[in-house]
Write an enzyme that holds these catalytic residues in place. Structure first.
Site, mmCIF file in Angstrom:
data_model
loop_
_atom_site.group_PDB
_atom_site.id
_atom_site.type_symbol
_atom_site.label_atom_id
_atom_site.label_comp_id
_atom_site.label_asym_id
_atom_site.label_seq_id
_atom_site.Cartn_x
_atom_site.Cartn_y
_atom_site.Cartn_z
ATOM 1 N N LYS A 1 0.614 17.133 0.231
ATOM 2 C CA LYS A 1 -0.454 16.146 0.470
ATOM 3 C C LYS A 1 0.171 14.966 1.230
ATOM 4 C CE LYS A 1 -2.476 12.738 -0.649
ATOM 5 N NZ LYS A 1 -2.715 11.574 0.240
ATOM 6 N N GLY B 1 6.569 7.625 -3.463
ATOM 7 C CA GLY B 1 5.564 6.590 -3.233
ATOM 8 C C GLY B 1 5.782 5.425 -4.166
ATOM 9 N N SER B 2 4.685 4.780 -4.552
ATOM 10 C CA SER B 2 4.806 3.550 -5.332
ATOM 11 C C SER B 2 5.125 3.844 -6.800
ATOM 12 C CB SER B 2 3.501 2.761 -5.238
ATOM 13 O OG SER B 2 2.445 3.525 -5.768
ATOM 14 N N THR B 3 5.767 2.894 -7.436
ATOM 15 C CA THR B 3 6.083 3.021 -8.858
ATOM 16 C C THR B 3 4.796 3.101 -9.674
ATOM 17 O OG1 THR B 3 8.189 1.918 -8.556
ATOM 18 C CG2 THR B 3 7.280 1.858 -10.775
ATOM 19 N N GLU B 4 3.785 2.362 -9.227
ATOM 20 C CA GLU B 4 2.499 2.351 -9.945
ATOM 21 C C GLU B 4 1.903 3.772 -10.025
ATOM 22 O OE1 GLU B 4 -0.278 0.001 -7.768
ATOM 23 O OE2 GLU B 4 -1.937 0.526 -9.099
ATOM 24 N N GLY C 1 3.535 6.538 -9.401
ATOM 25 C CA GLY C 1 4.545 7.369 -10.064
ATOM 26 C C GLY C 1 4.367 7.375 -11.578
ATOM 27 N N GLU D 1 10.357 9.792 -6.634
ATOM 28 C CA GLU D 1 11.159 8.884 -5.805
ATOM 29 C C GLU D 1 10.272 7.681 -5.520
ATOM 30 O OE1 GLU D 1 12.408 6.808 -3.171
ATOM 31 O OE2 GLU D 1 12.266 8.426 -1.701
ATOM 32 N N CYS E 1 11.830 2.541 1.286
ATOM 33 C CA CYS E 1 11.943 2.328 -0.162
ATOM 34 C C CYS E 1 13.307 1.762 -0.529
ATOM 35 C CB CYS E 1 11.683 3.637 -0.894
ATOM 36 S SG CYS E 1 12.603 5.019 -0.219
ATOM 37 N N GLU F 1 8.794 -5.571 -4.906
ATOM 38 C CA GLU F 1 8.943 -4.843 -3.643
ATOM 39 C C GLU F 1 7.851 -5.299 -2.669
ATOM 40 O OE1 GLU F 1 8.088 -0.585 -3.620
ATOM 41 O OE2 GLU F 1 9.804 -0.313 -2.300
HETATM 42 P P1 NAP Z 1 1.117 5.267 -2.995
HETATM 43 O O1 NAP Z 1 -0.245 4.811 -3.278
HETATM 44 O O2 NAP Z 1 2.024 5.527 -4.140
HETATM 45 O O3 NAP Z 1 1.001 6.585 -2.085
HETATM 46 C C1 NAP Z 1 1.943 7.635 -1.993
HETATM 47 C C2 NAP Z 1 1.216 8.962 -1.920
HETATM 48 O O4 NAP Z 1 0.509 9.203 -3.138
HETATM 49 C C3 NAP Z 1 0.161 9.024 -0.825
HETATM 50 O O5 NAP Z 1 0.089 10.328 -0.309
HETATM 51 C C4 NAP Z 1 -1.090 8.667 -1.600
HETATM 52 O O6 NAP Z 1 -2.260 9.022 -0.940
HETATM 53 C C5 NAP Z 1 -0.867 9.406 -2.878
HETATM 54 N N1 NAP Z 1 -1.617 8.907 -4.021
HETATM 55 C C6 NAP Z 1 -2.279 7.733 -4.179
HETATM 56 N N2 NAP Z 1 -2.821 7.640 -5.406
HETATM 57 C C7 NAP Z 1 -2.505 8.780 -6.060
HETATM 58 C C8 NAP Z 1 -2.760 9.301 -7.370
HETATM 59 N N3 NAP Z 1 -3.443 8.597 -8.273
HETATM 60 N N4 NAP Z 1 -2.260 10.507 -7.691
HETATM 61 C C9 NAP Z 1 -1.547 11.215 -6.810
HETATM 62 N N5 NAP Z 1 -1.273 10.803 -5.560
HETATM 63 C C10 NAP Z 1 -1.734 9.595 -5.175
HETATM 64 O O7 NAP Z 1 1.813 4.276 -2.046
HETATM 65 P P2 NAP Z 1 1.100 3.509 -0.831
HETATM 66 O O8 NAP Z 1 -0.281 3.059 -1.186
HETATM 67 O O9 NAP Z 1 1.236 4.351 0.356
HETATM 68 O O10 NAP Z 1 2.011 2.244 -0.757
HETATM 69 C C11 NAP Z 1 1.951 1.281 -1.802
HETATM 70 C C12 NAP Z 1 3.335 0.809 -2.138
HETATM 71 O O11 NAP Z 1 4.162 1.933 -2.507
HETATM 72 C C13 NAP Z 1 4.085 0.189 -0.987
HETATM 73 O O12 NAP Z 1 3.753 -1.146 -0.813
HETATM 74 C C14 NAP Z 1 5.493 0.386 -1.430
HETATM 75 O O13 NAP Z 1 5.855 -0.613 -2.333
HETATM 76 C C15 NAP Z 1 5.487 1.689 -2.144
HETATM 77 N N6 NAP Z 1 5.953 2.814 -1.313
HETATM 78 C C16 NAP Z 1 7.150 3.369 -1.627
HETATM 79 C C17 NAP Z 1 7.624 4.423 -0.864
HETATM 80 C C18 NAP Z 1 8.901 5.087 -1.151
HETATM 81 O O14 NAP Z 1 9.417 5.764 -0.272
HETATM 82 N N7 NAP Z 1 9.441 4.979 -2.347
HETATM 83 C C19 NAP Z 1 6.887 4.883 0.210
HETATM 84 C C20 NAP Z 1 5.642 4.308 0.502
HETATM 85 C C21 NAP Z 1 5.201 3.283 -0.293
HETATM 86 P P3 NAP Z 1 -2.904 7.931 0.072
HETATM 87 O O15 NAP Z 1 -1.880 7.634 1.092
HETATM 88 O O16 NAP Z 1 -4.029 8.600 0.688
HETATM 89 O O17 NAP Z 1 -3.257 6.754 -0.765
#
Ligand code: NAP
Ligand code: MG
Length: 505
Positions: free
Chosen positions: A210, A262-265, A267, A284, A318, A416
């Site tokens: 995804k 992705g985000s800790t939230e 995760g 991660e 990240c 972050e």
């Molecule tokens: P995110 O919401 O955690 O998104 C990461 C992935 O998870 C995306 O494919 C997202 O889809 C999907 N997703 C969203 N909600 C989900 C759920 N409830 N269950 C399963 N999958 C879900 O992160 P983001 O909104 O892209 O960025 C927010 C923050 O995350 C950033 O500001 C940054 O702090 C952090 N981040 C960290 C990394 C890293 O490499 N560790 C990378 C990106 C972001 P959608 O994209 O369609 O929402």
């Protein structure tokens, strides 16, 4: 939709390289100027893309779609299928059906498929780099020199492991996990896809991937590569969409393992949703990584590392070195050099080969960064940024900046930001540097700059971070495991350790 011809036309006005469609010079530096060097490769983008399920592109069962844009121009690049639980279900069923045959292939045959994917990525590298830059907003020199070559390198590396897994685990007989659900972010779209798919496939698993909502295009182009090289249908399935599709994948009972970046939230939600289900999980997540400069370091080299550590990819990394700790005796010299170096960075058209700082990936992310900049102002911090830098009037942009006078309690020192924003703090003794660097709920990466070998090993051993870079920053290699401690997640990607998440012993 933006074609390359149209992009090219915006560069023929004889002015400096700037955001597409604009003419005034955007570069900070007045010391020198470059002629515009727009990328000239043309890339075809279809008006519409479906999910890639069981070897075919298909519309969503609901018929829902969403647009993906170029954040540097806010132009729509394409319209993409929005997946729901029904599409995820079709993808998981395809992966489940394909898995026994994929796992039963002689291991060296699986390896050959991975080699073919890697070679094809290399052959089509320029096209992938341009497409990634358009969909994500990051500079072409990064997609060209980092994202795409590393993505190919991950397939090459794991192709080599496919028929050597028995040696990887000391005589244990590694079995595939089964169907892997893989959810990736927007900051390194193709590279994250490669990090997830290559080890899973090498170990005999099948996948449902995804991609992030704002950056689906290179994953879909990768699906075209799978078709080209004859990867059996169902071995990799791609469902595009938003968090709803991600959550449906996490909850699907037919998935044996979830790998999430992705985000800790999010995760934490995934950890809760998979608890007690028997699903394997690797996470991660975010970071607030320290970069520590000691007074005996080569200062110019360290400053380059600081710049690469936080401004690379607009800080959408990240493991970005977002907290800088400088030994007090050299703090003024380091701050002056960072300020000076910022003036020579060029912000603007991501497709220009001289651009250092591209566009912020989305309006949402720009809003997040802006809220942090406001919080720093409200908390009385001093912001340093290059003067006189005009931003393009279309698209999402943030001037790279840093803050001095930062204390551990300030919001920008704790949370972050995921943008080109650096928090500078000082320390007196190595002990203080270690304590302050470790004073974070995260533990993804760290950088140490010193001339003394003994200090390097002492400090690196005591930093609570999954990766510690010594006299360098943001260096990646497929053979080197990557991953975090504490709220940065668990499990490793890359290297021998990265295979562990994709086998049952
Ligand atoms: P995110 O919401 O955690 O998104 C990461 C992935 O998870 C995306 O494919 C997202 O889809 C999907 N997703 C969203 N909600 C989900 C759920 N409830 N269950 C399963 N999958 C879900 O992160 P983001 O909104 O892209 O960025 C927010 C923050 O995350 C950033 O500001 C940054 O702090 C952090 N981040 C960290 C990394 C890293 O490499 N560790 C990378 C990106 C972001 P959608 O994209 O369609 O929402
Ligand atoms: Mg996009």
């Amino acid at each position: 939709m933006t074609t390359f011809q149209e992009q090219d036309a915006t560069h023929t006005n004889g002015t400096s390289a700037v955001g597409p469609g604009r003419s005034p010079a955007l570069e900070f530096a007045s010391a020198w100027d470059y002629a515009p060097t727009p990328e000239s490769a043309k890339v075809e983008i279809a008006d519409r893309y479906g999910h890639y399920i069981n070897g075919a592109f298909v519309e969503s069962i609901s018929g829902d779609v969403f647009e993906t844009i170029n954040p540097a121009t806010v132009e729509t690049l394409s319209v993409v299928a929005r997946g729901t639980a029904e599409d995820v279900d079709a993808a998981v069923k395809a992966a489940r059906q394909a898995q026994p045959r994929w796992a039963a292939l002689p291991a060296k045959e699986r390896g050959k498929y991975l080699f073919r994917i890697a070679r094809r990525l290399q052959e089509r590298a320029r096209e992938f780099a341009v497409l990634e830059t358009m969909d994500n907003g990051k500079p072409i020199k990064e997609t060209r020199d980092v994202d795409i070559p590393l993505a190919a390198a991950h397939f090459f590396y794991h192709a080599g492991w496919a028929d050597k897994l028995a040696y990887a685990f000391g005589g244990a007989n590694p079995e595939p996990v089964g169907v892997c659900g893989q959810i990736i972010p927007w900051n390194f779209p193709l590279l994250m896809a490669a990090w997830k798919l290559a080890p899973a496939l090498a170990c005999g698993n099948t996948c449902v991937l995804k991609p992030a909502e704002t950056t689906p295009l290179t994953a879909l182009r990768l699906a075209e590569v799978f078709d080209e090289i004859g990867l059996p249908p169902g071995v990799v399935n791609i469902v595009t969409g938003d968090g709803e599709a991600g959550a449906a994948l996490v909850e699907h009972p037919g998935v044996d393992k979830i790998a999430f970046t992705g985000s800790t939230e999010v995760g934490k939600k995934i950890a809760a949703a998979t608890a007690g289900t028997g699903k394997k999980l690797t996470l991660e997540l975010g970071g607030k990584s320290p970069n520590i400069i000691f007074e005996d370091a080569s200062i110019d080299q360290a400053v380059e590392g600081v710049i690469a550590g936080i401004y690379f990819n607009q800080g959408h990394v990240c493991c970005a070195g977002s907290r800088l700790f400088v030994q007090e005796s050299i703090a003024d010299a380091v701050v002056a050099r960072i300020e000076n170096r910022l003036k020579s960075l060029r912000l603007g058209d991501p497709l220009d080969k001289n651009t250092d700082i591209g566009a912020i990936n989305s309006a949402q992310q720009l809003g997040t960064i802006t809220r942090y900049l406001d919080s720093a102002r409200d908390e009385g911090l001093t912001r340093h940024e290059p003067n006189g830098c005009a931003l393009p009037d279309k698209g999402y942009w943030c001037r790279p900046c840093f803050f001095t006078g930062v204390q551990p309690s300030h919001t920008i020192a704790r949370e972050e930001i995921f943008g080109p924003v650096l928090a500078v703090q000082t320390f007196r003794t190595p002990e203080e540097a270690i304590t302050r660097a470790n004073n974070t709920p995260y533990g993804l990466a760290a950088g140490v700059w010193t001339d003394k070998g003994s200090k390097i090993f002492e400090i690196a051993g005591r930093l609570k971070a999954g990766v510690v870079w010594l006299n360098c920053y943001n260096r990646f290699d497929p053979a080197s495991p990557f991953g975090g401690y504490k709220e940065s997640g668990f499990g490793r990607e890359g290297g021998l350790q990265g295979l562990r998440g994709y086998v049952r012993l």
